[in-house]
Design a protein around this motif. Structure first.
Motif, PDB file in Angstrom:
ATOM      1  N   MET A 126       0.842  -1.209   0.000  1.00 54.55           N
ATOM      2  CA  MET A 126       0.000   0.000   0.000  1.00 54.55           C
ATOM      3  C   MET A 126       0.874   1.255   0.000  1.00 54.55           C
ATOM      4  O   MET A 126       0.649   2.182  -0.799  1.00 54.55           O
ATOM      5  N   ILE A 127       1.868   1.290   0.880  1.00 56.54           N
ATOM      6  CA  ILE A 127       2.702   2.498   0.949  1.00 56.54           C
ATOM      7  C   ILE A 127       3.505   2.648  -0.350  1.00 56.54           C
ATOM      8  O   ILE A 127       3.631   3.753  -0.886  1.00 56.54           O
ATOM      9  N   ALA A 128       3.998   1.521  -0.875  1.00 52.62           N
ATOM     10  CA  ALA A 128       4.726   1.580  -2.146  1.00 52.62           C
ATOM     11  C   ALA A 128       3.818   2.102  -3.263  1.00 52.62           C
ATOM     12  O   ALA A 128       4.261   2.846  -4.149  1.00 52.62           O
ATOM     13  N   GLU A 129       2.557   1.741  -3.207  1.00 55.87           N
ATOM     14  CA  GLU A 129       1.597   2.225  -4.220  1.00 55.87           C
ATOM     15  C   GLU A 129       1.448   3.746  -4.116  1.00 55.87           C
ATOM     16  O   GLU A 129       1.418   4.458  -5.126  1.00 55.87           O
ATOM     17  N   LEU A 130       1.367   4.252  -2.906  1.00 56.07           N
ATOM     18  CA  LEU A 130       1.248   5.702  -2.717  1.00 56.07           C
ATOM     19  C   LEU A 130       2.498   6.423  -3.235  1.00 56.07           C
ATOM     20  O   LEU A 130       2.418   7.546  -3.740  1.00 56.07           O
ATOM     21  N   TYR A 131       3.641   5.759  -3.115  1.00 51.60           N
ATOM     22  CA  TYR A 131       4.903   6.336  -3.586  1.00 51.60           C
ATOM     23  C   TYR A 131       5.069   6.184  -5.114  1.00 51.60           C
ATOM     24  O   TYR A 131       6.063   6.638  -5.666  1.00 51.60           O
ATOM     25  N   GLY A 132       4.131   5.489  -5.749  1.00 55.11           N
ATOM     26  CA  GLY A 132       4.221   5.283  -7.203  1.00 55.11           C
ATOM     27  C   GLY A 132       5.290   4.272  -7.587  1.00 55.11           C
ATOM     28  O   GLY A 132       5.805   4.302  -8.715  1.00 55.11           O
ATOM     29  N   LYS A 145       1.127  -1.863  -8.927  1.00 48.68           N
ATOM     30  CA  LYS A 145       2.392  -1.622  -9.645  1.00 48.68           C
ATOM     31  C   LYS A 145       2.750  -0.145  -9.728  1.00 48.68           C
ATOM     32  O   LYS A 145       3.391   0.309 -10.677  1.00 48.68           O
ATOM     33  N   GLY A 146       2.236   0.637  -8.793  1.00 45.68           N
ATOM     34  CA  GLY A 146       2.551   2.064  -8.766  1.00 45.68           C
ATOM     35  C   GLY A 146       1.755   2.885  -9.764  1.00 45.68           C
ATOM     36  O   GLY A 146       1.998   4.080  -9.934  1.00 45.68           O
ATOM     37  N   PHE A 186      11.042   2.838  -9.082  1.00 50.49           N
ATOM     38  CA  PHE A 186       9.874   3.277  -9.864  1.00 50.49           C
ATOM     39  C   PHE A 186       9.667   2.275 -11.002  1.00 50.49           C
ATOM     40  O   PHE A 186      10.608   1.556 -11.384  1.00 50.49           O
ATOM     41  N   PRO A 187       8.455   2.205 -11.577  1.00 48.24           N
ATOM     42  CA  PRO A 187       8.234   1.271 -12.687  1.00 48.24           C
ATOM     43  C   PRO A 187       9.119   1.636 -13.886  1.00 48.24           C
ATOM     44  O   PRO A 187       9.456   2.803 -14.077  1.00 48.24           O
TER      45      PRO A 187
END
Ligand code: TPP
Ligand code: MG
Length: 312
Positions: free
Chosen positions: A75-81, A88-89, A298-299
């Motif tokens: 979840m936190i990684a998603e918020l960070y993109g 996957k951001g 980042f992706p």
């Protein structure tokens, strides 16, 4: 039971407080709609569910995602993109999903997941499964056409679904009284033949009522059930700040809700040592999740062209 409730409430509150703290650094790449003050709804409901029960949420979805067991690091990684995020951001805070925990997704478009949820409930019924679907939405969503179409279809097909209207009185800055000639939300559900009840901001009462509804559905009683859960948003509609200076609501209006803080209420029901142990564990889990997001990549730019269409 109180310990588990407190852990979940405290965890959601602290995760969102950390999000609010870090937001001004611009590390978080999407808007955030915080649930601070509204945690009891997600916790009271999700504690009444089994892991194979399914939830659909909204863009104000951190609390539902976490209460149902969604992965905190992702979840936190998603918020960070970041590429390690639960979408996957590419989705950000408004599009949290964790299918392993049966958190089936959220949408920025008000009301849309109500229709997704009844579709899922129809499939479960068709497959004769005994899982239950819970559809969360705000008081603003009950003004949408999709709400009314969905109520009718769910009642007609007697679907195994519990509707949870999180009534915080506002759609952005507009009070229910300025949007609705008839402000009784339960009457809207009742008019489609759905049993509907209003529940105060009380996590234990919520748990009991929803548990009874879920047990009835699992025992084969025809659905759906509808609960209007009264609650209050402490922060601004979107973003990490307070907004009483805007003038659409007052600190006096908020005060009774602040006094009735369910996180504090449950804290008082847990022995001090146990409480401290819970808090220490949760704090280190949160720290780890933010570290994970910081350290994740980042992706790749090639990811721009994937997940655009469903490929067989
Ligand atoms: C279909 C649609 N109409 C309008 C909007 C703009 N909008 C975003 S949030 C919001 C308010 C919704 O209020 P509510 O359902 O009560 O949820 P809350 O924000 O209070 O949790 C609106 C109107 C939107 N995102 N989608
Ligand atoms: Mg609202």
């Amino acid at each position: 039971m109180y310990e588990q409730f407190y852990r979940s409430l405290y965890r959601i509150r602290r995760v969102e407080e950390e999000i609010a703290k870090i937001y001004p650094t611009d590390k978080i790449k999407s808007p955030v709609h915080l649930s601070i003050g509204q945690e009891a709804v997600s916790v009271g409901v999700c504690e009444a569910l089994r892991s194979d029960d399914v939830v659909f949420g909204t863009y104000r979805g951190h609390a539902v995602y976490l209460a149902k067991g969604g992965d905190l690091k992702q979840m936190i990684a998603e918020l960070y993109g970041k590429a390690t995020g639960c979408a996957k951001g590419k989705g950000g805070s408004m599009h949290l999903i964790d299918t392993a925990a049966n958190v089936m997704g959220a949408s920025a478009v008000v009301g849309t997941t109500i229709a997704n949820a009844i579709g899922y409930a129809y499939a479960l019924k068709y497959q004769q499964k005994d899982s239950i679907v819970v559809s969360f939405f705000g008081d603003g969503a009950v003004d949408e056409g999709v709400f009314h179409e969905s109520m009718n279809f769910a009642a007609l097909k007697k679907l195994p679904i519990v509707f949870i209207c999180e009534n915080n009185s506002y759609a952005i800055h507009t009070h229910q009284r300025q949007r609705q000639f008839l402000t009784n939300v339960c009457d809207r559900a009742s008019s489609y033949g759905i049993p509907a009840e209003t529940i105060e901001d009380n996590v234990l009462q919520l748990y009991e009522k929803v548990s009874a509804a879920v047990a009835a559905l699992r025992a084969g009683e025809p659905g759906p059930f509808f609960f209007e859960c009264l609650t209050y948003r402490w922060k601004e509609h979107v973003g990490p700040n307070e907004d009483f200076h805007l003038g659409y609501r007052t600190q006096e209006e908020a005060q009774p809700w602040l006094d009735n803080d369910q996180v504090k209420r449950l804290a008082a029901l847990v022995a001090v040592e146990k409480r401290q142990a819970i808090e220490t564990e949760v704090e280190s889990e949160i720290q780890e999740a933010f570290n994970f997001a910081e350290a994740s990549p980042f992706p790749e730019s090639s990811e721009l062209f994937t997940d655009v269409f469903k490929e067989n």
